[in-house]
Design a protein around this motif. Structure first.
Motif, short mmCIF file in Angstrom:
data_model
loop_
_atom_site.label_atom_id
_atom_site.label_comp_id
_atom_site.label_asym_id
_atom_site.label_seq_id
_atom_site.Cartn_x
_atom_site.Cartn_y
_atom_site.Cartn_z
N ALA A 157 0.83 -1.21 0.00
CA ALA A 157 0.00 0.00 0.00
C ALA A 157 0.86 1.25 0.00
N ARG A 158 1.89 1.27 0.82
CA ARG A 158 2.76 2.44 0.90
C ARG A 158 3.50 2.67 -0.41
N HIS A 214 1.09 3.87 -3.17
CA HIS A 214 0.67 5.25 -2.93
C HIS A 214 1.77 6.25 -3.26
N PHE A 223 -4.71 -4.26 -4.61
CA PHE A 223 -4.23 -3.01 -4.01
C PHE A 223 -4.31 -1.86 -5.01
N GLU A 224 -3.94 -2.13 -6.25
CA GLU A 224 -4.03 -1.09 -7.28
C GLU A 224 -5.46 -0.57 -7.40
N ALA A 234 -7.92 -0.74 -5.16
CA ALA A 234 -8.36 -0.06 -3.95
C ALA A 234 -7.73 1.32 -3.81
N LEU A 235 -6.49 1.46 -4.27
CA LEU A 235 -5.77 2.73 -4.16
C LEU A 235 -5.95 3.64 -5.37
N ARG A 261 -4.28 3.45 -8.15
CA ARG A 261 -2.97 3.75 -8.71
C ARG A 261 -2.33 2.47 -9.24
N VAL A 315 -7.03 -1.16 3.10
CA VAL A 315 -6.65 0.10 2.44
C VAL A 315 -7.43 1.27 3.02
N ASP A 316 -8.72 1.08 3.30
CA ASP A 316 -9.52 2.15 3.92
C ASP A 316 -8.91 2.56 5.26
N ARG A 364 -5.43 4.36 4.77
CA ARG A 364 -5.57 5.77 4.39
C ARG A 364 -5.98 6.64 5.57
N LEU A 420 -4.05 9.93 4.47
CA LEU A 420 -3.71 10.05 3.05
C LEU A 420 -4.91 10.55 2.24
#
Length: 322
Positions: free
Chosen positions: A199-200, A203, A263-264, A266-267, A269, A313-314, A317, A322
């Motif tokens: 996640a980090r 992001h 992860f992509e 959810a984020l 990105r 991820v929620d 953040r 974030l």
């Protein structure tokens, strides 16, 4: 009567304490705020727990025999122990091997000594790890499989814990259960584990290094499922002088490519991935055979990675603003 939870400010430990308090239990929590990762996260986990009058927190090192003796004397009403405190991290065991033996082996021994001296103790539950399966090639991993080829010192210390517990149950009549956890993740997770790292990195636009050239699979286990399994097992002690071991996992092996895509999404990105050669301390694939756990306790995991990763991820953040 009360439950002692070691590692109470840790990831799994804090969730277990909250679940016990939520069902009306009295809990004594122990932690030493190890600096392995930023203790600020541990203080944040602990803060809401301390607001409950049925929770008593003791800052102590589980490997300190004098502190353990004082704890046992002050809380003679402890009738169950959930021993989760440990030095985690496979690769870090190559950097500081002594802390693994001190915390995971000596600390476990001290907890066993404490357990056998508590007059009303009915169940000693402790954290083992899927790492004990080591170099096994057979999948999924079942508790009956051999666990005598650890590929990291961390794994060796957790297997040592199982063997010491077996001897204490035989010698002193303890009733104990070891829990082989498989890649636990979710809100309040550790920053050294892959979900936080993924996640980090995504992001911040940094590359994710994947060993074994990215050909890796893990049995991801959502924290709510792990807590439910831990409590189900805690509530059913095996009887005097019996030692059991069970797997607690997601019951499926997830390709890390699929995990990263979640992860992509959810984020919002795109991840940058850099394949790397294999690390000899890494297991290339893990998968839990939970048939015995389900049969004995009626427990099955409920949260697939498609639901669990967005939840993580929620939280990630929100926690990191974030």
């Amino acid at each position: 009567m009360s439950v002692l939870v070691t590692g109470a400010a840790g990831f799994i430990g804090s969730h277990v304490v909250q679940a016990l308090l939520s069902r009306g239990e009295t809990v004594v929590g122990v932690d030493n705020f190890s600096p392995y990762y930023d203790p600020v996260l541990k203080f944040a986990r602990l803060k809401p727990l301390r607001d409950d009058g049925r929770f008593t927190f003791v800052e102590a090192d589980i490997a300190d025999r004098e502190q353990a003796a004082r704890l046992a004397e002050a809380h003679r009403d402890i009738d169950r122990i959930v021993h989760l405190a440990a030095q985690p991290g496979v690769r870090h065991s190559l950097v500081d091997p002594y802390v693994y033996v001190q915390t995971n082996v000596m600390g476990h021994l001290v907890m066993l000594e404490l357990a056998r001296k508590l007059p009303g103790l009915i169940h000693f539950v402790y954290a083992s790890s899927s790492s004990v399966y080591g170099g096994n090639r057979k999948l999924p991993f079942a508790v009956a499989d051999r666990a005598d080829h650890p590929v990291s010192l961390y794994a060796a210390t957790k297997r040592a814990d199982e063997l010491m517990t077996e001897s204490y149950c035989h010698q002193f009549g303890l009733a104990a259960t070891g829990l082989r956890f498989f890649t636990v993740y979710g809100p309040w997770g550790r920053p050294d584990m892959s979900p936080w790292i993924f996640a980090r990195a995504i992001h911040e636009g940094r590359p994710i290094q994947l060993f074994h050239n990215g050909i890796l699979k893990r049995d991801y286990s959502y924290i709510d499922d792990i807590v439910a399994g831990t409590l189900a097992i805690l509530d059913r002690p095996p009887g005097e002088a019996v030692h059991r071991v069970y797997n607690l996992g997601g019951a499926g092996s997830e390709d890390l490519g699929h995990v990263i895509r979640l992860f992509e999404k959810a984020l919002g990105r795109t991840a940058r991935v850099e394949p790397r050669p294999g690390d000899p301390s890494d297991m290339q694939e893990t998968e839990a055979d939970i048939a015995a756990t389900t049969q004995a306790f009626g427990w099955t995991p409920k949260v697939p990675v498609e639901e669990g990763i967005p939840r993580f991820v929620d939280w990630f953040r929100e926690y990191n603003r974030l």
